[in-house]
Design a protein around this motif. Sequence first.
Motif, PDB file in Angstrom:
ATOM      1  N   LEU A   1      43.215 -31.873  63.947  1.00  0.00           N
ATOM      2  CA  LEU A   1      42.477 -31.601  65.189  1.00  0.00           C
ATOM      3  C   LEU A   1      41.786 -32.856  65.728  1.00  0.00           C
ATOM      4  O   LEU A   1      41.371 -32.880  66.888  1.00  0.00           O
ATOM      5  CB  LEU A   1      41.443 -30.500  64.947  1.00  0.00           C
ATOM      6  N   GLY A   2      41.599 -33.864  64.880  1.00  0.00           N
ATOM      7  CA  GLY A   2      41.082 -35.132  65.352  1.00  0.00           C
ATOM      8  C   GLY A   2      39.564 -35.197  65.432  1.00  0.00           C
ATOM      9  O   GLY A   2      38.846 -34.320  64.918  1.00  0.00           O
ATOM     10  N   PRO A   3      39.037 -36.227  66.107  1.00  0.00           N
ATOM     11  CA  PRO A   3      37.586 -36.461  66.138  1.00  0.00           C
ATOM     12  C   PRO A   3      36.790 -35.320  66.749  1.00  0.00           C
ATOM     13  O   PRO A   3      35.604 -35.170  66.452  1.00  0.00           O
ATOM     14  CB  PRO A   3      37.462 -37.733  66.988  1.00  0.00           C
ATOM     15  N   GLY A   4      37.433 -34.507  67.579  1.00  0.00           N
ATOM     16  CA  GLY A   4      36.690 -33.416  68.206  1.00  0.00           C
ATOM     17  C   GLY A   4      36.272 -32.331  67.246  1.00  0.00           C
ATOM     18  O   GLY A   4      35.484 -31.453  67.607  1.00  0.00           O
ATOM     19  N   ALA A   5      36.793 -32.355  66.029  1.00  0.00           N
ATOM     20  CA  ALA A   5      36.456 -31.325  65.040  1.00  0.00           C
ATOM     21  C   ALA A   5      36.012 -31.966  63.733  1.00  0.00           C
ATOM     22  O   ALA A   5      36.294 -31.446  62.652  1.00  0.00           O
ATOM     23  CB  ALA A   5      37.661 -30.413  64.804  1.00  0.00           C
ATOM     24  N   LEU A   6      35.288 -33.093  63.836  1.00  0.00           N
ATOM     25  CA  LEU A   6      34.911 -33.823  62.637  1.00  0.00           C
ATOM     26  C   LEU A   6      33.967 -33.024  61.749  1.00  0.00           C
ATOM     27  O   LEU A   6      34.070 -33.037  60.516  1.00  0.00           O
ATOM     28  CB  LEU A   6      34.272 -35.165  63.014  1.00  0.00           C
ATOM     29  N   CYS A   7      33.015 -32.297  62.350  1.00  0.00           N
ATOM     30  CA  CYS A   7      32.067 -31.509  61.541  1.00  0.00           C
ATOM     31  C   CYS A   7      32.808 -30.400  60.785  1.00  0.00           C
ATOM     32  O   CYS A   7      32.552 -30.167  59.605  1.00  0.00           O
ATOM     33  CB  CYS A   7      30.988 -30.916  62.430  1.00  0.00           C
ATOM     34  N   GLN A   8      33.754 -29.733  61.463  1.00  0.00           N
ATOM     35  CA  GLN A   8      34.535 -28.692  60.791  1.00  0.00           C
ATOM     36  C   GLN A   8      35.415 -29.293  59.691  1.00  0.00           C
ATOM     37  O   GLN A   8      35.644 -28.667  58.654  1.00  0.00           O
ATOM     38  CB  GLN A   8      35.399 -27.939  61.806  1.00  0.00           C
ATOM     39  N   TYR A   9      35.917 -30.516  59.921  1.00  0.00           N
ATOM     40  CA  TYR A   9      36.719 -31.197  58.903  1.00  0.00           C
ATOM     41  C   TYR A   9      35.886 -31.475  57.656  1.00  0.00           C
ATOM     42  O   TYR A   9      36.313 -31.204  56.520  1.00  0.00           O
ATOM     43  CB  TYR A   9      37.276 -32.499  59.494  1.00  0.00           C
ATOM     44  N   ALA A  10      34.683 -32.006  57.856  1.00  0.00           N
ATOM     45  CA  ALA A  10      33.812 -32.281  56.706  1.00  0.00           C
ATOM     46  C   ALA A  10      33.427 -30.994  55.986  1.00  0.00           C
ATOM     47  O   ALA A  10      33.354 -30.958  54.752  1.00  0.00           O
ATOM     48  CB  ALA A  10      32.554 -33.015  57.180  1.00  0.00           C
ATOM     49  N   THR A  11      33.197 -29.921  56.756  1.00  0.00           N
ATOM     50  CA  THR A  11      32.876 -28.621  56.140  1.00  0.00           C
ATOM     51  C   THR A  11      34.040 -28.109  55.305  1.00  0.00           C
ATOM     52  O   THR A  11      33.846 -27.556  54.216  1.00  0.00           O
ATOM     53  CB  THR A  11      32.509 -27.603  57.233  1.00  0.00           C
ATOM     54  N   ALA A  12      35.268 -28.298  55.808  1.00  0.00           N
ATOM     55  CA  ALA A  12      36.445 -27.877  55.044  1.00  0.00           C
ATOM     56  C   ALA A  12      36.585 -28.690  53.758  1.00  0.00           C
ATOM     57  O   ALA A  12      36.948 -28.150  52.702  1.00  0.00           O
ATOM     58  CB  ALA A  12      37.696 -28.023  55.902  1.00  0.00           C
TER      59      ALA A  12
END
Length: 964
Positions: free
Chosen positions: A562-573
């Motif tokens: 999803l890229g930089p627009g979903a960085l917080c969700q990426y870190a949460t995952a």
Amino acid sequence: MIAGTTTAIALAGAVLTNLVTGDDPPWWLLVAFGVVTVLSIGLAAWGAVEARRAERFVAEMARDAVLRPVANPPDWSDGRPELVALLSAWSRTTPFVGRSRAMDEFLAWIEDASVGTVRVLCGSSGAGKTRLALEIAASAPTGWVGGIAVPGRLGEVVPRTEACGEPAVVVVDDADLVPDLAALLVALDGARVRLKLILVVRDPDAVNAALVRDGHDHLVRQRPVIDVEPVGEDGDRSGWFAQALEAFLAALGTPAPRRPRSDVGIMGERGEPMAVLVARAALAAFEGGTATSITAVRTTRRIDLAQRLVDAEEARWRRAASTSRGSVSDPSRAAAVLALIVSGVADCEAAVGVLGAVTMLRGRPEGELRDVVEWATTLYPETPGVLVGPQPEFLRAALVMRVLRDERLDVDSLLAADGFQPTVLTRSAAWFPESAPVLERLLDVRPDLISDAVLASVLAGFAAQRTLVPALETRLVTYRLPPSMRRRLLPLVDRLGTSRLHVVLREQELDDVAAEPRPWSWETLRAVADARSEFVEALTDSGEFDRASAMASVEVEERRALGPGALCQYATALRSEAFLLSLRGFDRNALDGLAFAVAQFRLIPPSAERDGEYGWALTITGKVCLDLQLNDRALEALSSALTLLAPLVDLTRPSRVPRTLEQLSRAMRHRQRYEEGMQYADDAVARIGRQPPHAKESRDEAACLLARAKVILKTSSVSATQPAMEEVTIIARRMFQAEPRRFASDYATALANLSEVHQLVGMADSALALIEEAVAIRLDVVEHEPGREADLQEARVRYAWHLLHRDRLADAVRVAESAVGGLEALDGRSVALADGLGVLGTVEWRHGRLDAACGHFRRAAAATAALAEQAPEVGTSVHASYLEDVAGVLSDMGAIEGELDVRGEVAAWWARLAELAPDRVRKQLNEARRTLARRVSEAGLSPGAAVDLERIAAGRVAIGDEAV
């Protein structure tokens, strides 16, 4: 009025004082006395008039079947009441216990005009919701009207109350089943009189779901919800039984036997709700309340108790049938009543159709069946939502269970009848799991009822869920719910903890979203990742860690795409993936993953969402560090987590701050900073207690209470720890009862901890029973979650030690050998492995088999050596204790050189730890040195003789002047 009366009394006292002393009272005092007296009389008269006016209004409303009064319990002077009347919550025959706090909160709400007019009172079957609501209405402040709304007349409540002009407290029982609830809510919005409405339901979302079902979406609101916890599972059960028995005997006009309440003895089954306890008292009262009648009900199984209630009800039906007209026989009428109760039909047409399916009534004219239906409704005239429904719920469940267990009706024909409702079946199964298998037959006949069955089972209670959920899970795989129904059920399933159903429904939701044609757009990919995240959480809650971990890894890749627009969700995952590694026992890998997740969070600009997820990642990091005995790193991570989470307590998940405090308490306990540990634990418990009941997680509450109990154990007497540990166990048991599979591990841990405390206070029998139950639960857990094998073997080690304390040596060896074999095949749990070997060594030592004992103790010391190296603050004492056992056995063997060598090693370990924490281990170090010096002296050796003490100490410790 009270203030006026008090003032009048004070002035009268002043007047009398002047007269007694011979002084004339001043004129102004006489005038003030007269005015206040007149005002007091006027106020009293006004209050009496208002009270009579309210009473007349309630009587008028009752006469017109709009509100039922609840001011006083029924007057039984006109005849002996039936058993069903005594048991009904409406009668309010028994004393009201255990709800003082809830009553105070509700009464304050009634008098506060600034807060909302509606409260939703929810709880499981038999929790005491209706009785609490009735007591609130009966205790309404002076001048207020209290009553229970009559189904079908709810639209008239507000206009009639406005005509009276008196404020009112109105109770709507089973509000989600009442057909005209919407009419009351519509009228309430524009009411010109103060009115407080209490809606009694089983599920907090039931009111909104019923409004949507009936097409009143515009009335859906987020109304305040009050959860009702069951009363009676714990406490003075014998005293409550005695109170209920006395009340029932008084209602029956039977003199109460003169005996102290202590003579009642242990009453009922463990964890039994108050409704069952009251049923026992009612049956004993109907048999005179004698010692024989009390003994007969005291330990009767619940299913046998239900049989006696059913027999009493059927006798009442026969008496009622004998006075009615009609050609249908008594047995046929009983069959008709049972069929109507089991089917749960709500109208006459459906009831006639159900009776047509009853073998005894098949072929009867429709008019005759209508007469039977009309007669049956007179037996239970006031049950919302159903035509014939006994109260209380326990009695209805008993009748349903009797029909299903004894096959007294053609069940398959009954299930296939039009108008059949599965809710009655599932509610019966909440009390009697024997009723539950019939639901499988229902779904075979009527697969279209799967959504209703899922909803009903979610609300049924722990016993029904335990037996119903597997059948529903199987059918949900083949019969997919419509998306709209699935989305309605998911919040309920999530909140009420039915995790297996949650997994199935979340997987179906993910499949639907992922069914979009590829390649996915950015929006579709994000929706898939969100659905997968919910699926991972459901799998984690149900204990399927391996499957959850695989799904979490897929989610990480989706979030990365999803890229930089979903960085917080990426870190949460990433955090979720690492946490699951920890749950699977890969703590080192988990710590690396958490470090990477934390690094990603640091790249994100601060915000409420980022700080909440980042803080929780640090909390999990601290927990894993504590598990790995990395105490300094853990304390740093947890302190940072608290700094991030504390300001967000109202914006993020409310349990995160208490759980962070709980881990900080644990960290302080590891450092033996017990005062700070207690402060953190107390703060955690206080924060959990301030959460609203519907937002409170029992697992979080239990964890915080356990943290406090463990600090108490370190700082106070064991007896002071016992109440705290028992409180933890009570909560864990409720969690386990609510959903056995999800919370079995938590309950087993609580039982094991409590068993240790009971052992220390001398309650050996209770300790053994508790650890046996914990092992049995662990065995069940491992069947579904093989990754919990280490927990099972650790529980077996504890069990073996308890058997050893009871001198059951053969059993202790059998259990310990099994546990040691299991633990040696696993990685980790070095302390548990050492303790299992310690049991074997102790038994061999007692039998005089010294070589074998020494071998076991050496293996135990070797198992803990790495822990002592990596985490000396925790591992040194365990490692040193097994080295001392080795030395003791060598001493008995006469191997003095070997003994002194080992004792020198013990002193060396304590000296190493003394370099890190000299004040904490000075006592242990000096004791080790003294013991070594004493044994050298007793052996007649000197430091320069046969034993080279410098070699023993290996440069790490010497026998100094202090020891000698």
